[in-house]
Scaffold this motif. Structure first.
Motif, PDB file in Angstrom:
ATOM      1  N   ALA A  41      49.975  52.843  35.548  1.00  0.00           N
ATOM      2  CA  ALA A  41      49.827  53.932  34.749  1.00  0.00           C
ATOM      3  C   ALA A  41      50.195  53.562  33.046  1.00  0.00           C
ATOM      4  CB  ALA A  41      50.429  55.146  34.747  1.00  0.00           C
ATOM      5  N   ALA A  42      51.060  52.600  32.521  1.00  0.00           N
ATOM      6  CA  ALA A  42      51.326  51.935  31.187  1.00  0.00           C
ATOM      7  C   ALA A  42      50.562  51.450  30.681  1.00  0.00           C
ATOM      8  CB  ALA A  42      52.956  51.071  31.588  1.00  0.00           C
ATOM      9  N   GLU A  43      49.822  49.839  31.414  1.00  0.00           N
ATOM     10  CA  GLU A  43      49.152  49.155  31.442  1.00  0.00           C
ATOM     11  C   GLU A  43      47.751  49.963  30.496  1.00  0.00           C
ATOM     12  OE1 GLU A  43      49.617  45.943  30.589  1.00  0.00           O
ATOM     13  OE2 GLU A  43      51.514  47.116  30.608  1.00  0.00           O
ATOM     14  N   GLU A  44      47.534  50.745  31.832  1.00  0.00           N
ATOM     15  CA  GLU A  44      45.621  51.368  31.444  1.00  0.00           C
ATOM     16  C   GLU A  44      46.474  52.540  30.173  1.00  0.00           C
ATOM     17  OE1 GLU A  44      44.596  53.341  34.719  1.00  0.00           O
ATOM     18  OE2 GLU A  44      43.355  50.957  35.429  1.00  0.00           O
ATOM     19  N   ALA A  45      47.336  52.338  29.972  1.00  0.00           N
ATOM     20  CA  ALA A  45      47.782  54.206  28.510  1.00  0.00           C
ATOM     21  C   ALA A  45      47.526  52.792  27.468  1.00  0.00           C
ATOM     22  CB  ALA A  45      48.869  54.293  29.118  1.00  0.00           C
ATOM     23  N   ALA A  46      47.886  51.559  28.110  1.00  0.00           N
ATOM     24  CA  ALA A  46      47.871  50.509  26.316  1.00  0.00           C
ATOM     25  C   ALA A  46      47.232  49.687  26.660  1.00  0.00           C
ATOM     26  CB  ALA A  46      49.094  49.525  27.102  1.00  0.00           C
ATOM     27  N   LEU A  47      45.674  49.939  27.146  1.00  0.00           N
ATOM     28  CA  LEU A  47      44.826  49.971  26.583  1.00  0.00           C
ATOM     29  C   LEU A  47      44.685  48.382  26.827  1.00  0.00           C
ATOM     30  CD1 LEU A  47      43.218  52.242  23.929  1.00  0.00           C
ATOM     31  CD2 LEU A  47      42.863  51.677  25.885  1.00  0.00           C
ATOM     32  N   ARG A  48      45.144  47.528  28.100  1.00  0.00           N
ATOM     33  CA  ARG A  48      45.327  46.173  27.961  1.00  0.00           C
ATOM     34  C   ARG A  48      44.299  45.728  29.411  1.00  0.00           C
ATOM     35  NH1 ARG A  48      50.314  46.302  25.718  1.00  0.00           N
ATOM     36  NH2 ARG A  48      51.635  47.671  27.583  1.00  0.00           N
ATOM     37  N   VAL A  49      44.433  46.579  29.562  1.00  0.00           N
ATOM     38  CA  VAL A  49      43.694  45.769  31.183  1.00  0.00           C
ATOM     39  C   VAL A  49      42.879  47.534  32.005  1.00  0.00           C
ATOM     40  CG1 VAL A  49      44.440  44.309  31.782  1.00  0.00           C
ATOM     41  CG2 VAL A  49      44.882  46.320  32.783  1.00  0.00           C
ATOM     42  N   ASN A  50      42.035  47.561  32.670  1.00  0.00           N
ATOM     43  CA  ASN A  50      40.968  48.765  33.026  1.00  0.00           C
ATOM     44  C   ASN A  50      40.520  48.393  34.636  1.00  0.00           C
ATOM     45  OD1 ASN A  50      38.429  46.825  32.667  1.00  0.00           O
ATOM     46  ND2 ASN A  50      37.521  48.557  32.487  1.00  0.00           N
ATOM     47  N   ALA A  51      40.722  49.145  35.521  1.00  0.00           N
ATOM     48  CA  ALA A  51      40.285  49.101  36.581  1.00  0.00           C
ATOM     49  C   ALA A  51      41.004  48.142  37.176  1.00  0.00           C
ATOM     50  CB  ALA A  51      38.564  48.445  36.893  1.00  0.00           C
ATOM     51  N   CYS A  52      42.025  48.399  36.888  1.00  0.00           N
ATOM     52  CA  CYS A  52      43.264  47.499  37.821  1.00  0.00           C
ATOM     53  C   CYS A  52      43.559  48.461  38.785  1.00  0.00           C
ATOM     54  CB  CYS A  52      44.221  47.660  37.134  1.00  0.00           C
ATOM     55  SG  CYS A  52      45.301  48.901  36.240  1.00  0.00           S
ATOM     56  N   TYR A  53      43.877  47.631  39.847  1.00  0.00           N
ATOM     57  CA  TYR A  53      45.091  48.549  41.141  1.00  0.00           C
ATOM     58  C   TYR A  53      45.808  47.493  41.740  1.00  0.00           C
ATOM     59  CZ  TYR A  53      41.131  44.936  42.846  1.00  0.00           C
ATOM     60  OH  TYR A  53      41.042  43.996  43.302  1.00  0.00           O
ATOM     61  N   ALA A  54      46.511  47.615  43.605  1.00  0.00           N
ATOM     62  CA  ALA A  54      47.770  47.070  43.694  1.00  0.00           C
ATOM     63  C   ALA A  54      47.004  46.098  44.628  1.00  0.00           C
ATOM     64  CB  ALA A  54      48.640  47.617  43.784  1.00  0.00           C
ATOM     65  N   ILE A  55      47.308  45.123  45.159  1.00  0.00           N
ATOM     66  CA  ILE A  55      46.670  44.455  46.489  1.00  0.00           C
ATOM     67  C   ILE A  55      47.870  43.786  46.965  1.00  0.00           C
ATOM     68  CG2 ILE A  55      44.363  43.885  45.895  1.00  0.00           C
ATOM     69  CD1 ILE A  55      45.278  41.327  45.240  1.00  0.00           C
ATOM     70  N   ALA A  56      47.528  43.258  48.574  1.00  0.00           N
ATOM     71  CA  ALA A  56      47.873  43.191  49.067  1.00  0.00           C
ATOM     72  C   ALA A  56      48.505  41.692  49.432  1.00  0.00           C
ATOM     73  CB  ALA A  56      47.987  42.971  51.025  1.00  0.00           C
ATOM     74  N   ALA A  57      49.456  40.844  48.870  1.00  0.00           N
ATOM     75  CA  ALA A  57      48.940  39.114  48.871  1.00  0.00           C
ATOM     76  C   ALA A  57      50.101  38.805  50.147  1.00  0.00           C
ATOM     77  CB  ALA A  57      49.292  39.130  47.307  1.00  0.00           C
ATOM     78  N   THR A  58      50.309  37.511  49.690  1.00  0.00           N
ATOM     79  CA  THR A  58      51.666  36.482  50.720  1.00  0.00           C
ATOM     80  C   THR A  58      51.653  35.106  49.719  1.00  0.00           C
ATOM     81  OG1 THR A  58      49.709  35.327  52.040  1.00  0.00           O
ATOM     82  CG2 THR A  58      50.208  37.450  52.715  1.00  0.00           C
ATOM     83  N   GLN A  59      52.971  34.564  49.835  1.00  0.00           N
ATOM     84  CA  GLN A  59      52.838  33.626  48.999  1.00  0.00           C
ATOM     85  C   GLN A  59      52.403  32.479  50.282  1.00  0.00           C
ATOM     86  OE1 GLN A  59      54.081  33.114  45.645  1.00  0.00           O
ATOM     87  NE2 GLN A  59      53.611  30.621  46.304  1.00  0.00           N
ATOM     88  N   THR A  60      51.873  30.705  49.725  1.00  0.00           N
ATOM     89  CA  THR A  60      51.944  30.399  50.162  1.00  0.00           C
ATOM     90  C   THR A  60      52.291  29.248  50.014  1.00  0.00           C
ATOM     91  OG1 THR A  60      49.654  29.904  49.941  1.00  0.00           O
ATOM     92  CG2 THR A  60      49.728  31.256  51.199  1.00  0.00           C
ATOM     93  N   ALA A  61      52.528  28.025  50.291  1.00  0.00           N
ATOM     94  CA  ALA A  61      52.751  26.535  49.878  1.00  0.00           C
ATOM     95  C   ALA A  61      51.932  26.286  48.982  1.00  0.00           C
ATOM     96  CB  ALA A  61      52.536  25.570  50.965  1.00  0.00           C
TER      97      ALA A  61
END
Length: 98
Positions: A41-61
């Motif tokens: 919400a803060a980043e979209e309101a600051a007009l730095r990014v659009n279409a941002c969303y959270a995703i699942a990920a893993t940390q690998t070697a």
């Protein structure tokens, strides 16, 4: 691990939340835990990014690996020619992401 991605408004580049700002490198992405909605919400309101969303990920070697193939492709760049990818000089780039 939950990370954030979106598109930079100035360049259109795929970007990843690094804890302080946005990076073009998925390996800079940090786990946002349950803070995803507030950061987005803060980043979209600051007009730095659009279409941002959270995703699942893993940390690998090899680094951060998005869980979904769509986001792994976004992390690497075009799939038709590896010389156009975000790491054209790295022959193992496709193995790390895809």
């Amino acid at each position: 691990m939950k990370i954030l991605t979106g598109n930079d408004l100035a360049s259109g580049d795929v970007v990843w939340w690094d804890g302080k700002g946005w990076s073009r490198d998925v390996n800079d992405a940090v786990d946002v835990g349950d803070q995803d909605a507030a950061i987005l919400a803060a980043e979209e309101a600051a007009l730095r990014v659009n279409a941002c969303y959270a995703i699942a990920a893993t940390q690998t070697a090899e680094g951060v690996r998005p869980a979904h193939i769509k986001d792994r492709i976004r992390a690497l760049g075009p799939t038709v020619r590896l010389d156009l990818s975000l790491r054209p000089g790295d022959p193992d780039a496709a193995k790390q992401v895809i």
